[in-house]
Design an enzyme around this catalytic site. Structure first.
Site, mmCIF file in Angstrom:
data_model
loop_
_atom_site.group_PDB
_atom_site.id
_atom_site.type_symbol
_atom_site.label_atom_id
_atom_site.label_comp_id
_atom_site.label_asym_id
_atom_site.label_seq_id
_atom_site.Cartn_x
_atom_site.Cartn_y
_atom_site.Cartn_z
ATOM 1 N N GLY A 73 0.806 -1.215 0.000
ATOM 2 C CA GLY A 73 0.000 0.000 0.000
ATOM 3 C C GLY A 73 0.836 1.260 0.000
ATOM 4 N N GLY A 86 -0.261 8.005 1.578
ATOM 5 C CA GLY A 86 -0.328 7.958 3.037
ATOM 6 C C GLY A 86 0.924 7.447 3.702
ATOM 7 N N LYS A 125 0.390 6.820 -11.664
ATOM 8 C CA LYS A 125 1.121 8.076 -11.474
ATOM 9 C C LYS A 125 1.829 8.130 -10.122
ATOM 10 C CE LYS A 125 -2.801 10.880 -9.794
ATOM 11 N NZ LYS A 125 -2.256 11.149 -8.452
ATOM 12 N N SER A 174 -2.577 -1.366 12.331
ATOM 13 C CA SER A 174 -3.940 -1.508 12.839
ATOM 14 C C SER A 174 -4.545 -0.108 12.964
ATOM 15 C CB SER A 174 -3.923 -2.249 14.180
ATOM 16 O OG SER A 174 -5.223 -2.393 14.705
ATOM 17 N N TYR A 214 -14.764 -1.989 9.658
ATOM 18 C CA TYR A 214 -13.383 -1.551 9.892
ATOM 19 C C TYR A 214 -12.853 -2.081 11.221
ATOM 20 C CZ TYR A 214 -9.224 1.391 9.749
ATOM 21 O OH TYR A 214 -7.923 1.821 9.722
ATOM 22 N N LYS A 220 -9.834 -4.856 12.019
ATOM 23 C CA LYS A 220 -8.657 -4.463 12.792
ATOM 24 C C LYS A 220 -8.563 -5.257 14.099
ATOM 25 C CE LYS A 220 -7.043 -1.457 9.865
ATOM 26 N NZ LYS A 220 -5.783 -1.719 9.127
ATOM 27 N N THR A 270 -4.896 11.532 5.578
ATOM 28 C CA THR A 270 -4.308 10.827 4.447
ATOM 29 C C THR A 270 -5.405 10.501 3.432
ATOM 30 O OG1 THR A 270 -4.655 8.611 5.354
ATOM 31 C CG2 THR A 270 -2.629 9.770 6.011
#
Length: 326
Positions: A42, A46, A72, A173, A187, A191, A222
């Protein structure tokens, strides 16, 4: 002395204030990560993007992975690396793909010249809305990315780390991996699962001298909010009228979250990771809460560690649990 005994001795010495007597693997110079190979997932934005640059500036060989190459963000990271002559390599890994994970880790180990020193499982997605309204498409994507993706990556790098008898895995996390707010979809469930998986791995990897550290950020400005709003809006468009009418206020806010009002510096997370990565093996914390504001998870982290020690400290698993928590 076994690796497990070594970890216990080092932790005991540090607690007694004898850290100076213990040789550190980190350089005392301005390049504390020199010689380290780091694979990040990832890395298109961020914490992952910022971290790739930060760790390379500290001397690491960084393999920054992201989905959907060419893109990009990869070109921008490559340009930044070239400008500063940083050792950054960009590869493609979609953590939801078994094939891409296997091929990507093989390529990362080739670039590193052997087993990786550090894996940073940073890739993740978020949704919004009540649990009832999370359809199976949304549920499958968030679990496949946030939980199974980290598991895939760990399984791919661990054979090399175990063989080398060294390694470090960071799992990103959240505060919401310990506390829960309504209407964040799955979410927190993902986590929470990541937290449990990380802790189990930390115990099991003690004999192999491989550390696991969970980073628990608070809210930062982010791109995660942009991605979350897009996914939440797509989910919202799939709701029936009856479903939307059941939770009118919560549904109305789906896709409208504004992370730009958050002012904390996203570099807090790469800095914390770099600090922990430079620590000697066996002395690193299992969890690190990262945010300049409230850290409500710290109380839960403390009582969880105490409970684990009380339950398993005198069991056959006691040495592993004590090596992680003491």
């Amino acid at each position: 002395m076994s690796d497990m005994e070594r970890r216990t001795v080092i932790k005991t010495a540090l607690a007694a204030g004898a850290a100076a007597a213990i040789p550190s693997t980190a350089s005392a110079s301005d390049k504390p990560l020199a010689g380290k190979s780091i694979l990040i997932t990832g890395a298109s934005s961020g914490f992952g993007y910022l971290g790739a640059l930060h760790y390379a500036r500290l001397g690491a060989k960084v393999i920054a992975s992201m989905r959907g190459l060419p893109r990009k963000e990869a070109d921008e990271l490559k340009a930044e690396a070239a400008k500063e002559k940083l050792d950054i390599h960009i590869i493609q890994i979609d953590v939801t793909s078994d094939e891409q994970v296997a091929d990507g880790v093989e390529e990362a180990e080739r670039i590193a010249g052997g087993p990786l020193d550090i894996l940073i499982n940073n890739a993740g997605v978020g949704y919004a809305g009540p649990i009832e309204l999370q359809d199976m498409q949304a549920t499958a994507l968030i679990f496949d990315t946030n939980v199974y993706g980290s598991h895939r990556m760990a399984r791919a790098v661990l054979p090399g780390m175990r063989k080398a008898k060294r390694g470090l895995i960071f799992n990103i996390s959240s505060q919401l991996g310990r506390v829960i707010v309504p209407s964040a979809g799955h979410y927190s469930p993902t986590k929470f699962a990541l937290e449990a998986m990380s802790e189990a791995m930390a115990y099991e990897l003690v004999p192999h001298n491989v550390d696991v550290c969970v980073i628990q950020p608070g809210g930062y400005p982010t791109k995660v909010w942009v991605n979350r709003n897009q996914l939440a809006s797509e989910l919202k468009s799939r709701l029936t009228e009856d479903q939307a009418a059941a939770y009118p206020a919560l549904v109305n806010s789906m896709g409208k979250e504004d992370g730009t009002r958050r002012s904390a510096d996203p570099m807090d997370v790469p800095r914390a990771i770099a600090e922990i990565a430079a620590m000697p093996a066996g002395t690193r914390p299992l969890r690190r809460a990262v945010h300049p504001g409230m850290k409500p998870q710290e109380a839960i982290n403390k009582v969880s560690a105490e409970t684990q020690l009380a339950m398993l400290g005198n069991s056959p698993f006691g040495p592993w649990v004590k090596a992680v928590h003491d």
